[in-house]
Design a protein around this motif. Structure first.
Motif, PDB file in Angstrom:
ATOM      1  N   LEU A 153       1.172 -10.614   4.825  1.00  0.00           N
ATOM      2  CA  LEU A 153       2.457 -10.077   5.270  1.00  0.00           C
ATOM      3  C   LEU A 153       2.810 -10.559   6.678  1.00  0.00           C
ATOM      4  O   LEU A 153       3.650  -9.960   7.360  1.00  0.00           O
ATOM      5  CB  LEU A 153       2.435  -8.550   5.218  1.00  0.00           C
ATOM      6  N   GLN A 155       1.000 -10.835   9.576  1.00  0.00           N
ATOM      7  CA  GLN A 155       0.383 -10.273  10.778  1.00  0.00           C
ATOM      8  C   GLN A 155      -0.989 -10.909  11.002  1.00  0.00           C
ATOM      9  O   GLN A 155      -1.907 -10.702  10.207  1.00  0.00           O
ATOM     10  CB  GLN A 155       0.254  -8.757  10.650  1.00  0.00           C
ATOM     11  N   ALA A 203       1.649  -4.512   9.315  1.00  0.00           N
ATOM     12  CA  ALA A 203       2.189  -5.318   8.219  1.00  0.00           C
ATOM     13  C   ALA A 203       2.777  -4.435   7.127  1.00  0.00           C
ATOM     14  O   ALA A 203       3.911  -4.651   6.677  1.00  0.00           O
ATOM     15  CB  ALA A 203       1.089  -6.211   7.647  1.00  0.00           C
ATOM     16  N   ASN A 204       2.012  -3.435   6.711  1.00  0.00           N
ATOM     17  CA  ASN A 204       2.463  -2.568   5.619  1.00  0.00           C
ATOM     18  C   ASN A 204       3.656  -1.713   6.026  1.00  0.00           C
ATOM     19  O   ASN A 204       4.651  -1.620   5.305  1.00  0.00           O
ATOM     20  CB  ASN A 204       1.314  -1.677   5.151  1.00  0.00           C
ATOM     21  N   THR A 205       3.560  -1.057   7.181  1.00  0.00           N
ATOM     22  CA  THR A 205       4.648  -0.168   7.601  1.00  0.00           C
ATOM     23  C   THR A 205       5.865  -0.949   8.063  1.00  0.00           C
ATOM     24  O   THR A 205       7.004  -0.510   7.864  1.00  0.00           O
ATOM     25  CB  THR A 205       4.173   0.790   8.713  1.00  0.00           C
ATOM     26  N   GLY A 206       5.638  -2.122   8.666  1.00  0.00           N
ATOM     27  CA  GLY A 206       6.766  -2.932   9.104  1.00  0.00           C
ATOM     28  C   GLY A 206       7.539  -3.524   7.942  1.00  0.00           C
ATOM     29  O   GLY A 206       8.744  -3.754   8.043  1.00  0.00           O
ATOM     30  N   THR A 207       6.858  -3.758   6.833  1.00  0.00           N
ATOM     31  CA  THR A 207       7.493  -4.351   5.655  1.00  0.00           C
ATOM     32  C   THR A 207       8.055  -3.297   4.702  1.00  0.00           C
ATOM     33  O   THR A 207       9.163  -3.449   4.173  1.00  0.00           O
ATOM     34  CB  THR A 207       6.490  -5.228   4.884  1.00  0.00           C
ATOM     35  N   PHE A 208       7.297  -2.226   4.507  1.00  0.00           N
ATOM     36  CA  PHE A 208       7.663  -1.257   3.470  1.00  0.00           C
ATOM     37  C   PHE A 208       8.003   0.135   4.011  1.00  0.00           C
ATOM     38  O   PHE A 208       8.297   1.040   3.238  1.00  0.00           O
ATOM     39  CB  PHE A 208       6.520  -1.143   2.455  1.00  0.00           C
ATOM     40  N   GLN A 234       2.168  -6.221  -1.372  1.00  0.00           N
ATOM     41  CA  GLN A 234       3.131  -7.300  -1.576  1.00  0.00           C
ATOM     42  C   GLN A 234       3.181  -7.721  -3.038  1.00  0.00           C
ATOM     43  O   GLN A 234       4.266  -7.946  -3.585  1.00  0.00           O
ATOM     44  CB  GLN A 234       2.770  -8.497  -0.687  1.00  0.00           C
ATOM     45  N   TYR A 237       5.197  -5.162  -4.852  1.00  0.00           N
ATOM     46  CA  TYR A 237       6.625  -5.302  -4.546  1.00  0.00           C
ATOM     47  C   TYR A 237       7.243  -6.443  -5.354  1.00  0.00           C
ATOM     48  O   TYR A 237       8.322  -6.281  -5.953  1.00  0.00           O
ATOM     49  CB  TYR A 237       6.815  -5.551  -3.052  1.00  0.00           C
ATOM     50  N   TYR A 262       5.526   4.658   0.081  1.00  0.00           N
ATOM     51  CA  TYR A 262       6.246   3.733   0.957  1.00  0.00           C
ATOM     52  C   TYR A 262       7.721   3.648   0.544  1.00  0.00           C
ATOM     53  O   TYR A 262       8.030   3.360  -0.614  1.00  0.00           O
ATOM     54  CB  TYR A 262       5.615   2.342   0.888  1.00  0.00           C
ATOM     55  N   GLU A 264      10.157   1.489   0.807  1.00  0.00           N
ATOM     56  CA  GLU A 264      10.676   0.274   0.185  1.00  0.00           C
ATOM     57  C   GLU A 264      10.103   0.029  -1.205  1.00  0.00           C
ATOM     58  O   GLU A 264      10.615  -0.813  -1.950  1.00  0.00           O
ATOM     59  CB  GLU A 264      10.420  -0.935   1.086  1.00  0.00           C
TER      60      GLU A 264
END
Length: 531
Positions: A153, A155, A203-208, A234, A237, A262, A264
């Protein structure tokens, strides 16, 4: 073969015929050779001063493939080993001997013979040094798993990769190390892993988005179905995107349960619920799933014939004979298989579970938590989590949670929670007594919660009314333990058995310096903790 990197290792000492995970002697040797080849690449990277994230991520991925329950395909390891050596040679750094000069055999049989010569049994003649070297290696395998999850993701941090090189090169870099120095590297591994988990959290929180408290159905609804196991958000998703409008419902399995929290991911209408429990129960549960099954990252077991044709792998996961979804992440074969299967034909209400109590959620009610402690409504916190497994003794964790007093709160994470994740423990002033923090990856969140509470009470983490009762199985759990030790956290209870690769003297160091102790019985441990 010889392998003792997981908790369920044969006879509590080591698998020497076939792995309890299903790993055969050929794959065990190829994995040992993969590690040896990576040591050569690490030596070259350090000598060259290579700081590229591409090479660092590649190195992490390759070490991740040797973690328990990831890849069982000999041909994959032949490819990996040749790629590792090609990357080393591209650095144009030359060594006269050792892993930096390693030349792979041309056949799998030849590689197996080379791997057998570099078995972990040959690490060192000194039992304690060998134990420390194994603790470091297994910790790095877990570290590289988290580094890979984060890098997928976007990072990355070169300091993480530099340590991976340093740890792999240790023992071949010409530096003399005594036991204290090796243990220092182990603690450094834990320290660096905190950074890797921080990257993964970002990575996880920034993306989702940050996880939110979410009720997740445990039953099913009519319709075609795909089950997703592993850890990779990912991949989930991308599958959700590719299955929109196709009449397929997506279910999670194992450590994918927290994905429902999450924002997203939960916005997809066809992302329905959770099926089954922990990884070791897939032989019982998967025959009952009437659709396709996708494995991301680790946790695969040998597929049974009754459902083998429904199983697909992606990423670093591999099992001989299964269809693998490559880097393009075109999940068409998975979707077509799901559409060809009967799917669920009825509705089954099996209740629900609540997940999504990451650090943002917990700290948003920190004032209530703090007031509850000060008022005496909350007497103690327990972090009961880690890996699940099939070995006897894990019912301890179910019994422990069930016996926790009504004025205590249980935080949990990782697949160890499946021993008790559906228990209804009630609440304290509106705060659920059972708080699911997330995947094993989310140990960072649990650590941040503890640090924040310590700050609020103006005390050390070890002075909090908090006890850690952990279960372990594979190398991610090993590195999380090293992270906790690097933070100076003491009095951790660990089970269901202590690592076979930890020598009596190393164990004595951990007991004396950190108060690590094996679990006993729920009654005895609760009495010792609460008085």
């Amino acid at each position: 073969m010889f392998c003792n990197q997981c908790e369920q290792t044969a006879k509590g000492t080591g698998c020497d015929k076939i792995g309890v995970c299903g790993k055969k002697a050929d794959v065990a040797a190829l994995q040992d050779l993969t590690v040896y080849a990576l040591r050569g690449l690490a030596l070259a990277a350090l000598k060259k001063g290579d700081e590229s994230n591409n090479l660092g991520h590649f190195t992490s991925k390759m070490l991740f493939t040797t973690l328990t329950n990831v890849n069982f395909t000999p041909e994959d390891f032949q490819k990996f080993i040749n790629e590792i050596v090609a990357h080393r040679k591209a650095l144009d750094v030359h060594f006269q001997s050792g892993p930096g000069a390693f030349e792979p055999a041309e056949t799998i049989e030849g590689l197996i013979a080379q791997g057998e010569a570099h078995s972990i049994k040959n690490f060192d003649t000194d039992e304690d040094i060998r134990s420390a070297k194994q603790l470091l290696l297994y910790g790095m395998k877990g570290l590289c798993a988290y580094a890979d999850h984060a890098a997928v993701l976007g990072q990355q941090d070169t300091t993480v990769y530099h340590f991976v090189y340093t740890g792999l090169a240790a023992g071949y870099d010409g530096e003399e190390r005594d036991l204290q120095a090796w243990l220092g590297l182990c603690l450094k591994c834990g320290e660096v892993n905190l950074r890797a988990m921080e990257l993964l959290d970002a990575a996880n929180t920034g993306t989702f988005g940050h996880p939110e408290p979410t009720e997740v159905p445990l039953g099913h609804v009519p319709g075609k179905a795909i089950l997703v196991s592993g850890h990779d958000l990912q991949d989930l998703y991308l599958l959700l995107k590719q299955t929109e409008g196709k009449g397929i419902n997506i279910y999670t399995h194992g450590e994918m349960l927290p994905c429902h929290a999450y924002p997203e991911l939960k916005k997809f209408d066809h992302f329905y619920g959770h099926f089954g429990t922990a990884w070791q129960n897939q032989h019982k549960e998967f025959p009952e799933f009437p659709g396709a099954i996708l494995f991301t990252t680790n946790c695969i077991q040998k597929p049974q014939e009754v459902y083998k044709d429904n199983v697909f792998t992606t990423g670093l996961v591999g099992w001989p004979g299964l269809t693998h979804i490559g880097p393009t992440k075109d999940f068409t074969p998975v979707i077509e298989r799901a559409l060809a299967q009967p799917g669920f034909t009825d509705t089954a209400d099996k209740g629900s579970v609540l997940c999504g109590f990451g650090r943002n959620t917990v700290m948003s009610v920190a004032d209530k938590v703090i007031d509850g402690v000060k008022a005496g409504a909350i007497r103690h916190f327990f972090l009961v989590g880690g890996c699940d497994g099939a070995k006897p003794g894990r019912n301890y964790y179910t019994d422990f949670v069930e016996q926790t007093p009504q004025d205590t709160v249980v935080l949990t994470l990782a697949c160890g929670k499946f021993r008790f994740f559906d228990k209804k423990l009630g609440d304290i002033g509106g705060i659920p007594r059972l708080l699911d923090v997330g995947q094993c990856n989310d140990a960072y969140s649990a650590i941040q919660i503890a640090v924040a509470l310590a700050g609020a009470f103006e005390c050390d983490v070890n002075e909090l009314p908090l006890s850690l009762v952990l279960s372990w199985y594979e190398q991610k759990a090993v590195v999380i333990l090293l992270t906790l030790l690097s933070l100076g956290i003491k009095d951790i209870r660990l089970g269901p058995s202590l690592p076979a690769f930890v020598s009596p003297n190393i164990l004595n160091v951990l007991v004396e310096n950190y108060g690590i102790k094996p679990i006993s019985t729920p009654e005895e441990d609760l009495k010792a903790i609460l008085g």
